[in-house]
Design an enzyme around this catalytic site. Structure first.
Site: not given
Ligand code: FAD
Length: 498
Positions: A331, A78, A13, A47, A342, A39, A50, A16, A344
């Site tokens: 990730l 941005k 959660g 983190v 890049t 969890s 941006a 992603a 996200i």
């Protein structure tokens, strides 16, 4: 294998997990049930603040109101990234989301600018870029112009934790089921290797037909269960650690990210409404953890608001981002440097790709192969763009920069650099996330001066050329006086959401 997909289970959660849940539910959710397991004891990476402009498409598809989104995530605008000390110490350049000049047939605007330079004009390519000009004056407003010479493309900075919470609210409203719990065991079909169920510490079993692995760096399903392997790119992108510390806001909220190069890495400064996000990305080969913390703390420029968050990573990609009935997103699918924000976006594009290839009637090898092929191309193109920032440098103050300058780079990037250096030509590869304007700004910013320009630029007489460039510069500057400051914009816009 050819089992109809009725239930999708999402593991994790973080950003992603919740982007996957929300987008899948919104687009294919009528036909499938979605359950997300996370969890709180493990938590998220914490983190990732941006973004790049395509995130606005995601929000539009999800029906998210922008003012509400900015309010709830403490978001800001941005317009690009300022790279400081990257080519040499003491200099900076901008990678804006806009484009310099205007679109021209057959050859890009920068060839005309280059010719003007050779004839004695002394302007920078950024003087013709509204994003850059607005960023430097700390201004922003939505611009609705029919003329594409006056555009202000933008993305957001936001608080990653608040963003995940925001998306969770949206997806739960649409019917996504969230289950809190630690996954302790995974059940796999002995013959096919397909994942059948997750077993939680509580003993609860969660079955599914398709599993989206959003479990973070470890890749709980894609790597720990299926062992799909990893293409290690750390010989090109050697940073493998980060330390992050939030700090107090400054008097003015910048509408851009700052990326400040140090002797063995770089520091991000991400301005949010309520604080700054700061972090140092570095190579453990050149800095110890204590040195990194000391360097970041010394360069915070405002009081810290929390203890440091230390993160380890390896740059590269999962060899198969879709394997059997598991699709890795976020990730768990690989990680490139956060340098161009890049990750996200890669989550968003992975889910869009999955929707295009969604296996309603069962998983087909052809779909899986196509998904993996497209994912590989996408990541390799971004990888090359990020390597460019590191490799083309003139810094002589540390082994880190010298080593990066002397390393062998991928052929695909070597070709791009060679072509630009010789002729000023840039071509966007098919589906490359970064347009020619992005490549141009980083090539020039890192110090590549093309030896030549396109002969079409010679077809305009000197006086006409100078007049054209002066006009464009004037047109680009005109909107600035009417734009509010970024802070004024945020205050007025977010008031609407309350
Ligand atoms: P995570 O946030 O790690 O989430 C993993 C989830 O899996 C968690 O919910 C966890 O609880 C769950 N989980 C794991 N194991 C279990 C288990 N056994 N049982 C139950 N649940 C489990 N991206 C950008 O776009 N812009 C940026 O500026 C940016 N900056 C970054 C800076 C750094 C230093 C790093 C490392 C990354 C950055 N990123 C950035 C990337 C961004 O943070 C990630 O892409 C994004 O947060 C997605 O993370 P995730 O959801 O894949 O993983």
């Amino acid at each position: 294998m050819n089992k109809q997909i009725k239930k999708v289970v999402i593991v994790g959660g973080g950003t992603a997990g919740w982007i996957s849940a929300t987008l899948l539910k919104k687009v294919v959710g009528v036909a499938i049930d979605i359950e997300l397991v996370e969890s709180e004891a493990i938590g998220t990476v914490g983190v990732g603040e941006a973004t790049i402009p395509p995130i606005r498409l995601l929000n539009n598809v999800l029906g998210i109101n922008e003012a509400e989104f900015l309010t709830k995530t403490k978001g800001t605008i941005k317009l690009g990234i300022q790279f400081e000390n990257w080519r040499v110490q003491g200099e900076s350049y901008f990678h804006s989301f806009g484009a310099a000049g205007k679109s021209m047939a057959f050859c890009h605007f920068h060839h005309f600018w280059q010719r003007a330079q050779s004839l004695g004009m002394q302007t920078s390519i950024w003087d013709y870029d509204l994003n850059y000009l607005a960023a430097m004056q700390g201004k922003f407003a939505h611009i609705n112009s029919k003329d594409n010479i006056i555009e202000l493309p933008y993305a957001y900075h936001f608080d990653a934790g608040l963003y995940a919470k925001f998306l969770r609210e949206v997806s739960e409203r649409m019917g996504v089921v969230r289950t809190e719990g630690l996954i302790e065991h995974v059940e796999q079909d002995k013959d096919s290797g397909f994942i059948q169920a997750l077993v939680l510490k509580s003993g609860q079993k969660i079955e599914g037909d398709l599993f989206i692995d959003c479990s973070g760096f470890k890749g709980l399903l894609i790597q720990q269960e299926l062992g799909t392997g990893f293409d290690d790119w750390s010989h090109w992108l050697p940073c493998d650690r980060a330390v992050a510390i939030p700090s107090k806001s400054h008097a003015h909220t910048l509408p851009y990210t700052r990326s400040i190069a140090h002797k063995a890495g770089w520091q991000w400064r991400i301005p949010l409404q309520h604080r700054n996000g700061n972090g140092l990305v570095y190579s453990s080969h050149y800095y110890s953890q204590d040195q990194a913390l000391e360097l970041l703390s010394r360069n915070l420029e405002s009081d810290p608001l929390a203890d440091p968050n230390f993160i380890q990573f390896k740059t590269g990609r999962r060899r198969q981002q879709w394997s059997r009935n598991v699709v890795a997103v976020g990730l768990s699918s690989g990680f490139l440097e956060p340098l161009e924000s890049t990750s996200i976006h890669l989550i968003q594009s992975a889910v869009v790709r999955l929707i295009h290839l969604f296996p309603h009637h069962g998983i087909q090898t052809a779909d899986v192969n196509e998904y993996n092929r497209q994912s590989q191309v996408e990541m390799e193109q971004i990888r090359d763009f990020i390597i460019l920032h590191y490799h083309v440098n003139e810094r002589t103050d540390s082994h880190f920069w010298r080593d990066l300058r002397n390393m062998a780079i991928p052929d695909s990037l070597a070709h791009k650099i060679e072509l630009f250096a010789a002729t000023g030509r840039l071509f966007r590869e098919q589906n490359d996330l970064f347009l020619e304007s992005s490549w141009l700004q980083v090539m020039l910013g890192q110090g590549i001066v093309p030896k030549d320009y396109h002969p079409i630029a010679n077809t305009v007489a000197k006086e006409k050329l100078f007049e054209m460039l002066n006009n464009i510069q004037q047109i680009k500057n005109e909107p600035l006086s009417k734009l509010p400051s970024h802070d004024e914009f945020l205050r007025a816009y977010c008031r609407r959401a309350n």
